[in-house]
Motif scaffolding. Structure first.
Motif, short mmCIF file in Angstrom:
data_model
loop_
_atom_site.label_atom_id
_atom_site.label_comp_id
_atom_site.label_asym_id
_atom_site.label_seq_id
_atom_site.Cartn_x
_atom_site.Cartn_y
_atom_site.Cartn_z
N LEU A 339 0.83 -1.20 0.00
CA LEU A 339 0.00 0.00 0.00
C LEU A 339 0.87 1.26 0.00
CD1 LEU A 339 -2.80 -1.04 2.53
CD2 LEU A 339 -3.04 -0.69 0.05
N ALA A 340 1.96 1.24 0.76
CA ALA A 340 2.85 2.40 0.82
C ALA A 340 3.48 2.68 -0.54
CB ALA A 340 3.93 2.17 1.86
N VAL A 341 3.88 1.64 -1.24
CA VAL A 341 4.47 1.80 -2.57
C VAL A 341 3.44 2.38 -3.54
CG1 VAL A 341 5.45 0.58 -4.56
CG2 VAL A 341 6.18 -0.03 -2.24
N LYS A 342 2.24 1.84 -3.50
CA LYS A 342 1.20 2.25 -4.45
C LYS A 342 0.75 3.69 -4.22
CE LYS A 342 -1.45 1.19 -7.91
NZ LYS A 342 -0.83 0.90 -9.24
N LEU A 343 0.67 4.09 -2.95
CA LEU A 343 0.12 5.40 -2.63
C LEU A 343 1.14 6.54 -2.73
CD1 LEU A 343 -2.11 4.43 0.45
CD2 LEU A 343 -2.85 4.88 -1.91
N THR A 344 2.42 6.24 -2.75
CA THR A 344 3.44 7.30 -2.72
C THR A 344 4.10 7.57 -4.06
OG1 THR A 344 5.11 5.66 -2.02
CG2 THR A 344 3.98 6.91 -0.29
N SER A 345 3.91 6.71 -5.05
CA SER A 345 4.50 6.96 -6.38
C SER A 345 3.74 6.16 -7.42
CB SER A 345 5.98 6.58 -6.39
OG SER A 345 6.14 5.19 -6.16
N ARG A 346 3.71 6.69 -8.64
CA ARG A 346 3.01 5.97 -9.70
C ARG A 346 3.87 4.82 -10.22
NH1 ARG A 346 4.44 7.43 -14.97
NH2 ARG A 346 6.06 9.07 -15.11
N GLY A 347 3.18 3.79 -10.68
CA GLY A 347 3.88 2.62 -11.19
C GLY A 347 3.43 1.36 -10.49
N PRO A 348 3.94 0.20 -10.90
CA PRO A 348 3.54 -1.08 -10.31
C PRO A 348 4.07 -1.24 -8.89
CG PRO A 348 5.35 -1.43 -11.83
CD PRO A 348 4.93 0.01 -11.98
#
Length: 512
Positions: A339-348
């Motif tokens: 969730l942190a990866v998805k919400l903080t930057s665009r991309g997979p």
């Protein structure tokens, strides 16, 4: 006897530093892994079958010795001394026998080849003592008649010690006459001592090492090729080992050695899982292996565990057990990171990068994405703007401050949380929990002569490099750490490295 010392390159490892058996080649342009590079020999069912054929008769003889000793002791107490038997031996014997065999296997009594009589005697006594110690404790826990039992136990122990040693001695003499027992062995050396060792082994089949021939430099020994015992020069080690199904080599260094001892040993290390140096060497580091007398031939035994099928199965079982448990236990953490990866930057969320693994085959090593989209373009722009950083990048393909890494990605990398998806690679059999660091194609040239050794095992999520300074080490040190791990693997080494990894991650040692 010439004294030969081996130079050792210092590393940051918490363990003894490995011996580098080949130079690190540079300046080689490899766009793909070399298809003709030397790879470690595959050791599988043939070796396992030979081990079983050699071990099983000794297991049977040892169990018969235990049965005879315990039965005679029991009968002696009943008929001669008029004492009570104490317990139903038929009920307790199976766990006793199983315990003895397991202890004996751990002590190297099975297959039990290359043991001197004194060393075999010692290990048999240690195994019997351990078994009777457990038996005594069990009686103290479950029985109130230990006063009746202690005479029986003492007599049984003395009888077992006697029958085990006698049984082994007779069994070796009988089994030595059977061509199917023991292991075919190469004798390697460039002076007449190699011939002497070959002839001695031929006359001592009870040792369990059956010599198939001598590997030597024909010009040094002035051979004409007609000698029945000569099977080839040093370049023939692989073909001779495969053709004769040999998994052992006795290496006799030349008294007038003009080269590093590692040059002679390295010819055998990627081909044979067991290499025994027969010599009165000094200055050889202890971490190469333990000193073992071969029935009068003192030497240093180098066993490459990861070439052995049983050891590989044990490692795979550890990988499956820990990876499944970790994936289940860490599921909430994995979800939070995603969730942190998805919400903080665009991309997979996940990033799969092609790495080289077992046998040089490519696979996708999965990570949580920690870089921005179009990371390569971002890096190139950064290097153009800061040309002084290009040398740092080209040295190890790493920058202490990498512009491609996102803010949360920097935190995840610092704590190595971005590599948790590689537990899936472990579950799929592409990686191991512990092993050499997975590399990309451009890094192949840095491994030089160690490339075949590197590709003989699966790369790991963690490993000796990761707990020995990581990015604070040079690449040459990294290669040596990988080499040491492959040559010296044991379950205890894996356990130690996994425990050290926890500390390394918590303190972010060498991470950037």
């Amino acid at each position: 006897m010439a004294r030969i010392s081996v130079p050792v390159t210092a590393t940051r490892s918490a363990l003894p530093s490995p011996i580098h058996t080949g130079p690190i080649r540079s300046g080689v342009n490899l766009s793909t892994p070399p298809s003709n590079s030397t790879s470690a020999r595959k050791v599988g069912w043939e070796y396992l079958a030979q081990s079983i054929r050699t071990s099983l008769p000794l297991v049977v003889i040892d169990l018969l010795a235990l049965v005879v000793a315990i039965a005679v002791s029991r009968q002696f107490l009943i008929t001669v001394l008029g004492g009570a038997a104490g317990m139903n031996i038929s009920v307790i014997f199976p766990p006793i026998a199983m315990g003895f065999v397991l202890i004996g296997a751990e002590l190297g009594l099975y297959p039990g080849i290359q043991l001197s009589p004194v060393e075999e005697f010692r290990r048999l006594i240690v195994a019997a003592t351990s078994m009777f110690a457990v038996w005594t404790v069990a009686i103290l826990i479950v029985s109130e008649v230990f006063t009746v039992q202690k005479g029986f136990l003492a007599l049984s122990f003395l009888m077992c010690a006697t029958t085990l040693v006698m049984g082994r001695s007779v069994a070796r003499r009988v089994l030595g006459r059977c061509q199917w027992w023991g292991f075919p062995t190469l004798v390697c050396g460039d002076d007449t001592r190699a011939i002497e060792v070959f002839e001695w082994l031929r006359g001592s089949p009870h040792v369990g090492l059956r010599p198939v021939g001598v590997i030597a430099d024909p010009s040094t020994l002035e051979l004409d090729g007609s000698e029945s015992w000569f099977i080839g020069d040093w370049s023939s080690v692989r073909s001779a080992a495969v053709e004769n199904k040999a998994y052992w080599a006795l290496v006799i260094p030349s008294e007038e050695a003009h080269s590093d001892i590692t040059d002679e040993v390295s010819n055998c290390l990627e081909i044979l899982p067991h290499v025994q140096l027969i010599s009165e060497l000094t200055g050889l580091p202890d971490h190469w292996g333990g000193r073992r007398p071969v029935d009068g031939l003192d030497g240093i035994h180098i066993q490459q565990n990861l070439m052995l099928p049983g050891k590989r199965a044990m490692k795979r079982l550890m990988d499956l057990t820990v990876s499944v448990s970790a994936l289940l236990a860490l599921f909430p953490v994995l979800l939070a990171i995603a969730l942190a990866v998805k919400l903080t930057s665009r991309g997979p969320i996940f990033f799969g990068h092609t790495r080289l693994g077992l046998d040089g085959r490519g696979f996708k090593a999965w990570k949580f994405r920690t870089m921005v989209v179009d990371a390569d373009k971002t890096l190139e722009k950064h290097l153009q703007a800061h040309p002084e950083l290009r040398a740092e990048w080209e040295k190890d393909h790493k920058l202490k401050w990498d512009p491609r890494i996102t803010t949360v990605g920097r935190v995840f990398r610092k704590l190595s949380l971005d590599e948790l998806p590689q537990l899936w690679n472990v579950l799929c059999g592409e990686m191991s929990l512990v092993g050499p660091r997975p590399i990309v194609t451009k890094e192949v040239e840095k491994y030089g002569d160690c490339w075949g050794l590197y590709t003989s095992v699966k790369p790991g999520i963690t490993g000796l490099w990761q707990v020995s300074g990581r990015n604070n080490t040079t690449y040459d040190e990294r290669v040596q750490l990988d080499e040491y791990y492959v040559r010296n693997w044991s379950p205890w080494l894996d356990l130690y490295l996994m425990i050290r990894t926890v500390r390394t991650v918590l303190f972010a040692e060498g991470a950037y």
